[in-house]
Design an enzyme around this catalytic site. Structure first.
Site, PDB file in Angstrom:
ATOM      1  N   GLU A 101      31.386  38.620  -7.615  1.00  0.00           N
ATOM      2  CA  GLU A 101      32.282  38.506  -8.757  1.00  0.00           C
ATOM      3  C   GLU A 101      31.643  37.673  -9.861  1.00  0.00           C
ATOM      4  O   GLU A 101      30.951  36.700  -9.602  1.00  0.00           O
ATOM      5  CB  GLU A 101      33.611  37.900  -8.301  1.00  0.00           C
ATOM      6  N   CYS A 114      30.511  33.184 -16.049  1.00  0.00           N
ATOM      7  CA  CYS A 114      30.379  32.457 -14.789  1.00  0.00           C
ATOM      8  C   CYS A 114      29.786  33.431 -13.774  1.00  0.00           C
ATOM      9  O   CYS A 114      30.390  34.461 -13.474  1.00  0.00           O
ATOM     10  CB  CYS A 114      31.764  31.967 -14.350  1.00  0.00           C
ATOM     11  N   CYS A 121      28.952  32.202   0.704  1.00  0.00           N
ATOM     12  CA  CYS A 121      28.349  30.870   0.562  1.00  0.00           C
ATOM     13  C   CYS A 121      28.313  30.208   1.926  1.00  0.00           C
ATOM     14  O   CYS A 121      29.225  30.377   2.727  1.00  0.00           O
ATOM     15  CB  CYS A 121      29.185  30.019  -0.401  1.00  0.00           C
ATOM     16  N   CYS A 125      32.864  24.456   1.930  1.00  0.00           N
ATOM     17  CA  CYS A 125      33.715  23.370   1.433  1.00  0.00           C
ATOM     18  C   CYS A 125      35.164  23.689   1.802  1.00  0.00           C
ATOM     19  O   CYS A 125      35.595  24.839   1.745  1.00  0.00           O
ATOM     20  CB  CYS A 125      33.557  23.199  -0.069  1.00  0.00           C
ATOM     21  N   CYS A 128      37.547  25.774  -0.619  1.00  0.00           N
ATOM     22  CA  CYS A 128      36.990  26.873  -1.421  1.00  0.00           C
ATOM     23  C   CYS A 128      37.083  28.197  -0.682  1.00  0.00           C
ATOM     24  O   CYS A 128      36.660  28.314   0.468  1.00  0.00           O
ATOM     25  CB  CYS A 128      35.528  26.573  -1.773  1.00  0.00           C
ATOM     26  N   SER A 225      29.102  18.847  -7.667  1.00  0.00           N
ATOM     27  CA  SER A 225      30.443  18.948  -7.081  1.00  0.00           C
ATOM     28  C   SER A 225      30.621  17.777  -6.119  1.00  0.00           C
ATOM     29  O   SER A 225      30.194  17.836  -4.981  1.00  0.00           O
ATOM     30  CB  SER A 225      30.584  20.286  -6.335  1.00  0.00           C
ATOM     31  N   CYS A 344      38.265  28.690 -10.450  1.00  0.00           N
ATOM     32  CA  CYS A 344      37.314  28.010  -9.559  1.00  0.00           C
ATOM     33  C   CYS A 344      37.734  28.120  -8.112  1.00  0.00           C
ATOM     34  O   CYS A 344      38.871  27.845  -7.759  1.00  0.00           O
ATOM     35  CB  CYS A 344      37.263  26.523  -9.888  1.00  0.00           C
TER      36      CYS A 344
END
Ligand code: SAH
Length: 367
Positions: A101, A114, A121, A125, A128, A225, A344
């Site tokens: 995306e 973005c 990933c 986290c 997320c 982050s 986000c």
């Protein structure tokens, strides 16, 4: 250019994956003038022309060679959704069928793309959604740049300046070489000529890669982050903190070369009752003493399957004010595109997750 068959795909060079010096070498090896690479870069990255037949200032012979011997792979738009606030989320299908995306965020005040650096990933986290996918694969340099080409084309922004944030799916410093190669292609003066001050790389702080980045000739803006001021808390939210702790990250930031007046952004996702106390804000302010920092507070974008809540507006305000009172430059990120799950931490592509056990938690996202 016609769609190459699978055998071709393995042997034909993909122009989208070549930096200009590599393209020059290829041209030389095929008895063409290396400077033609500049023209090809202009077509690919300024005009969005990928079919050699349309590269009208190249000789017929070179156009034919390119068509016969190369390919230019470009991500395909699988879907496009527009939010009430103008944000647009693109699902892009890559050559192998994987989907990533990319998000367009208008008027921030700049136009911003973005982009994703990985399918999924590995960082996991706690808050997320992308992290729930696990790492499916790295995104190649050509695919990173391809997202920019596709969005600029689709939005007709080829001649408008835009910013790029590496804040989509994935951890850019876990895909270091392809990410840096993408930045070199984007920056090429004969292509998009994107100035690095328009690029922000956001990372959880993969320390060795961060130290390597500090020595790069091409230097994007840096966002870390952070999300917590202590190892105990950060270790629970950002698993890689158990390997590279808060003090080490802050130390690396202090040594990071910054242009005059530039600052490192520290992203801090605010989670109700977890990291949003006045004490947390005080600790954060103390931690950032001596760092050229600005803090970007990101109130959690809540989602099914994410075991945290967004703090009240009063708590967000209290946290930001505590920082500001201690002289920390702070902003609260306005969440964009939440109605289309483009905000986000909300980027996830269904059907690509590694672990089927997670399907339940994410069912509400329905594709
Ligand atoms: N892996 C990189 C790039 C992703 S950037 C990084 O972590 O920096 C995405 C930003 O959105 C990160 O700061 C991330 O922590 C934040 N984020 C993730 N999930 C979120 C959520 N549910 N709500 C708000 N922000 C989130």
């Amino acid at each position: 250019m016609h769609d190459p068959d699978p055998v071709d795909q393995q042997t034909r060079p993909d122009l989208a994956e070549l930096e200009r010096p590599a393209l020059e070498a290829w041209l030389r090896a095929h008895d063409h003038e290396p400077f033609r690479a500049r023209q090809i870069f202009r077509w690919l990255y300024r005009h969005g022309v990928t079919d050699p037949a349309g590269m009208s200032d190249l000789s017929i012979g070179l156009r034919a060679t390119l068509a016969a011997e190369c390919q230019v792979s470009t991500p395909q738009i699988a879907s496009r959704e527009r939010s009430g606030d103008g944000t647009e989320k693109f699902a892009l299908r890559l050559g192998d069928g994987r989907v990533i995306e990319s998000v367009f965020i208008p008027d921030t005040p700049a136009m911003t793309f973005c982009v994703s650096t990985q399918v999924g990933c590995a960082m996991a986290c706690a808050f997320c959604l992308t992290g729930k996918m696990g790492l499916v694969r790295h995104v190649t340099a050509g695919e990173i740049v391809g997202q920019v080409r596709v969005l600029a084309n689709a939005l007709d922004l080829q001649s408008t300046p835009f910013n790029i944030v590496l804040m989509g799916m994935g951890e850019p410093l876990h895909n270091y070489d392809e990410t840096m190669k993408a930045l070199r292609i984007l920056a090429d003066e004969h292509g998009m000529a994107l100035p690095m001050r328009r690029v922000t790389l956001s990372t959880v702080g993969v320390l060795p890669a961060l130290e390597r980045l500090a020595r790069e000739p091409l230097m994007p803006n840096l966002a870390i982050s952070l999300h917590a001021p202590t190892d105990t808390l950060r270790g629970q939210l950002v698993p890689i903190n158990r390997k590279y702790g808060v003090a080490e990250i802050i130390d690396a930031c202090k040594r990071f070369p910054l242009k005059r007046r530039n600052r490192i952004t520290f992203e801090y996702v605010l989670l109700a009752g977890v990291n949003d106390s006045v004490e947390d804000a005080r600790r954060l302010a103390a931690l950032l003493t001596g760092v050229r920092a600005k803090v970007n507070v990101i109130p959690l974008n809540a989602a099914a399957g994410i075991p945290f809540e967004r703090p009240s507006d009063a708590a967000i305000d209290r946290f930001a004010r505590t920082l500001a009172d201690r002289g920390v430059v702070v902003s609260v990120r306005k969440s964009r595109g939440r109605d289309i799950r483009a905000a986000c931490g909300q980027l996830i592509v269904e059907g690509q997750r590694r672990s089927p056990g997670q399907a339940l938690a994410l069912a509400a996202f329905g594709g």
